[in-house]
Scaffold this motif. Sequence first.
Motif, short mmCIF file in Angstrom:
data_model
loop_
_atom_site.label_atom_id
_atom_site.label_comp_id
_atom_site.label_asym_id
_atom_site.label_seq_id
_atom_site.Cartn_x
_atom_site.Cartn_y
_atom_site.Cartn_z
N PHE A 298 47.73 27.03 38.40
CA PHE A 298 49.05 26.50 38.08
C PHE A 298 49.88 25.94 39.16
O PHE A 298 50.19 24.86 39.08
CB PHE A 298 49.90 27.68 37.39
CG PHE A 298 51.16 27.13 36.97
CD1 PHE A 298 51.54 26.31 35.95
CD2 PHE A 298 52.41 27.60 37.79
CE1 PHE A 298 52.67 25.74 35.28
CE2 PHE A 298 53.62 26.95 37.48
CZ PHE A 298 54.08 26.26 36.55
N PHE A 299 49.97 26.48 40.36
CA PHE A 299 50.79 26.09 41.41
C PHE A 299 49.99 25.06 42.12
O PHE A 299 50.62 24.07 42.67
CB PHE A 299 50.68 27.37 42.49
CG PHE A 299 51.98 28.26 42.01
CD1 PHE A 299 53.35 27.78 41.71
CD2 PHE A 299 51.70 29.68 41.51
CE1 PHE A 299 54.40 28.75 41.35
CE2 PHE A 299 52.62 30.72 41.46
CZ PHE A 299 54.16 30.16 41.10
N ARG A 300 48.65 25.15 42.17
CA ARG A 300 47.84 23.90 42.96
C ARG A 300 48.13 22.74 41.93
O ARG A 300 48.37 21.45 42.35
CB ARG A 300 46.47 24.28 42.89
CG ARG A 300 46.14 25.54 43.99
CD ARG A 300 44.64 25.75 44.13
NE ARG A 300 44.29 26.45 45.14
CZ ARG A 300 43.12 27.02 45.46
NH1 ARG A 300 42.08 26.67 44.61
NH2 ARG A 300 42.94 27.90 46.31
N ALA A 301 48.07 22.82 40.48
CA ALA A 301 48.21 21.66 39.52
C ALA A 301 49.79 21.14 39.92
O ALA A 301 49.74 19.91 39.87
CB ALA A 301 47.80 22.07 38.47
N THR A 302 50.73 21.89 39.83
CA THR A 302 51.99 21.34 40.04
C THR A 302 52.27 21.12 41.37
O THR A 302 53.57 20.55 41.35
CB THR A 302 52.97 22.55 39.36
OG1 THR A 302 53.03 23.65 39.90
CG2 THR A 302 52.73 22.53 37.71
N GLU A 303 51.93 21.80 42.25
CA GLU A 303 52.24 21.46 43.57
C GLU A 303 53.49 22.19 44.05
O GLU A 303 54.32 21.51 44.96
CB GLU A 303 52.27 20.03 44.09
CG GLU A 303 50.63 19.54 44.01
CD GLU A 303 50.65 18.15 44.43
OE1 GLU A 303 51.67 17.37 44.92
OE2 GLU A 303 49.37 17.59 44.31
N ILE A 304 54.14 23.01 43.32
CA ILE A 304 55.37 23.68 43.60
C ILE A 304 55.14 24.63 44.63
O ILE A 304 54.11 25.18 44.93
CB ILE A 304 55.67 24.65 42.17
CG1 ILE A 304 56.09 23.96 41.31
CG2 ILE A 304 57.04 25.21 42.76
CD1 ILE A 304 56.21 24.79 39.91
N ASP A 305 56.29 24.30 45.73
CA ASP A 305 56.11 25.28 47.05
C ASP A 305 56.51 26.65 46.75
O ASP A 305 57.48 26.97 46.20
CB ASP A 305 57.23 24.51 47.82
CG ASP A 305 57.28 25.22 49.34
OD1 ASP A 305 56.72 26.02 49.43
OD2 ASP A 305 57.86 24.64 50.14
N THR A 306 55.47 27.38 47.07
CA THR A 306 55.64 28.82 46.63
C THR A 306 56.82 29.57 47.33
O THR A 306 57.51 30.23 47.08
CB THR A 306 54.30 29.76 46.82
OG1 THR A 306 54.00 29.39 47.90
CG2 THR A 306 53.29 29.16 45.77
N ARG A 307 56.93 28.97 48.58
CA ARG A 307 58.23 29.45 49.41
C ARG A 307 59.36 29.21 49.13
O ARG A 307 60.19 30.05 48.91
CB ARG A 307 57.83 29.11 51.00
CG ARG A 307 58.78 29.71 51.82
CD ARG A 307 58.38 29.37 53.37
NE ARG A 307 59.13 30.10 54.25
CZ ARG A 307 58.99 29.85 55.76
NH1 ARG A 307 58.00 29.29 56.17
NH2 ARG A 307 59.57 30.64 56.53
N LEU A 308 59.54 28.02 48.40
CA LEU A 308 60.87 27.67 47.79
C LEU A 308 61.11 28.25 46.67
O LEU A 308 62.19 28.63 46.11
CB LEU A 308 60.68 25.91 47.79
CG LEU A 308 62.25 25.16 47.37
CD1 LEU A 308 62.94 25.59 48.63
CD2 LEU A 308 61.79 23.88 47.09
N LEU A 309 60.00 28.53 45.89
CA LEU A 309 60.30 29.24 44.44
C LEU A 309 60.52 30.53 44.68
O LEU A 309 61.16 31.10 44.23
CB LEU A 309 58.78 29.24 43.73
CG LEU A 309 58.88 29.82 42.48
CD1 LEU A 309 59.67 29.12 41.47
CD2 LEU A 309 57.46 29.80 41.84
N GLY A 310 60.13 31.32 45.92
CA GLY A 310 60.62 32.67 46.30
C GLY A 310 61.84 32.73 46.77
O GLY A 310 62.73 33.51 46.26
N MET A 311 62.39 31.58 47.21
CA MET A 311 63.97 31.57 47.66
C MET A 311 64.88 31.50 46.28
O MET A 311 65.79 32.10 46.21
CB MET A 311 64.29 30.28 48.43
CG MET A 311 63.75 30.69 49.74
SD MET A 311 64.24 29.05 50.81
CE MET A 311 65.81 28.94 50.49
N VAL A 312 64.46 30.53 45.50
CA VAL A 312 64.91 30.39 43.96
C VAL A 312 64.95 31.80 43.31
O VAL A 312 65.78 32.23 42.74
CB VAL A 312 64.38 29.47 43.08
CG1 VAL A 312 64.78 29.60 41.62
CG2 VAL A 312 64.20 27.98 43.73
N GLY A 313 63.86 32.69 43.41
CA GLY A 313 63.85 33.99 42.65
C GLY A 313 64.78 34.70 43.43
O GLY A 313 65.64 35.76 42.76
#
Length: 437
Positions: free
Chosen positions: A24-39
């Motif tokens: 999922f993250f590879r397909a959407t190319e969402i930055d996991t580090r940025l997603l962690g900050m949002v969390g």
Amino acid sequence: MTDMVNTTTTSGPRTAEAGLITRFFRATEIDTRLLGMVGALLIIWIGFHFMTGGLFLTPRNLWNLSVQTTDIAIMTTGMVLVIVTRNIDLSVGSMLGLCAMIMGVMQAKVLPELIGFDNSATWFITLIVGIAAGALIGCFQGLIIAFLNVPSFIVTLGGLLVWRGATWLVTSGQTVAPMDQTFRIMGGGAEGSIGATWSWIVGIIACLFVIGGILNARRQRKRFGFPQRPVWAEYFLVILSCVLILGAIWIANSYYWPINIARRYAEANNIPWPETGLDIPYGIAVPVLITIVVGIVMTFISTRLRFGRYVFAIGGNPEAAELAGIKTRWVTVRIFTLMGILCAIAGAISTARLNAATNAQGTLDELYTIAAAVIGGTSLAGGTGTIAGAMLGALVMQSLQSGMVLAHVDTPLQSIVVGAVLVVAVWLDTVYRARAK
């Protein structure tokens, strides 16, 4: 044998689940580090909402939070480029204070004698003078760092003291007020907001830009033969972005003018006052719009222009950048000049919001600016950083500060929390870089 079978059976679904998330993250190319900050930001918001008895996650507080974040968010976009090149700027708070005082004196004392009070050009001349002052200060510091080979830590530490003292000398410590009426629009408030209708228009335009950007990126990838995201991932990103944008607009439009301001507005415009009162939404604040524009421009500079590529090349390997023909010294001068301009813009917003220029403006802002950049993923080792991450880091820092004020946390404890968050952010960056090798 039984143990082996059980282990294999129980690990299968977990492996499949992990594989699904990874895909999922590879397909959407969402930055996991940025997603962690949002969390982390959501956890902070929810935590403070319960600690404050339901006061934090209200339209009023979120609107005020967005306005209060603007100063640091603007300056941290420049701090990203400074830190990426393995430098530091400890003078940003003092530069903000000096530029703010210069702009305050210009519109309260100098320009009224030259062009008269309430002149329509006052705000523009004031802003130009303030930005020019910030650019000159930043350029001066950049020249010392680049051509005299004095470490940026020492130069900007001296600047922290020098520019703060110069701020006091401009008016001998006096506060300058009030500001020009048009200039105050940059500070937010009832007059410094665009209202519900224009906010929705801005939101729709932003959604169209998101859709256009994703479609253009897809065309460019196809043109150059790069791998493309799945169609469902494109739809997901469009829907998610539009929901976030329109949700933010809805929150901004859910905060209404105070009754006294609404009544004066109704009387001035001959609007009958209804028995239930007059609900006038604030909408998006002007300083928030300015911050968004600054963020977009700085992102374009850092990712699309040759100057931005030079900045990251210097941060990655200064010696190699020099050998490649990059004029590293002049790039450094331009970075610090840009930093001074951003400090002046932040100073204009701060002065407009306070309706005054004071000697305390910008105090400790260097701490929050650097902390926001580091929390946002900018590595102190250089070479890595994003404008969006840094601005999100600024929101995290301001959320902590605002939440602790609402929760009646003592000021010394607030400083302890901010310092601890900065240390933890640097530690996490070290761990992240070690695992990435």
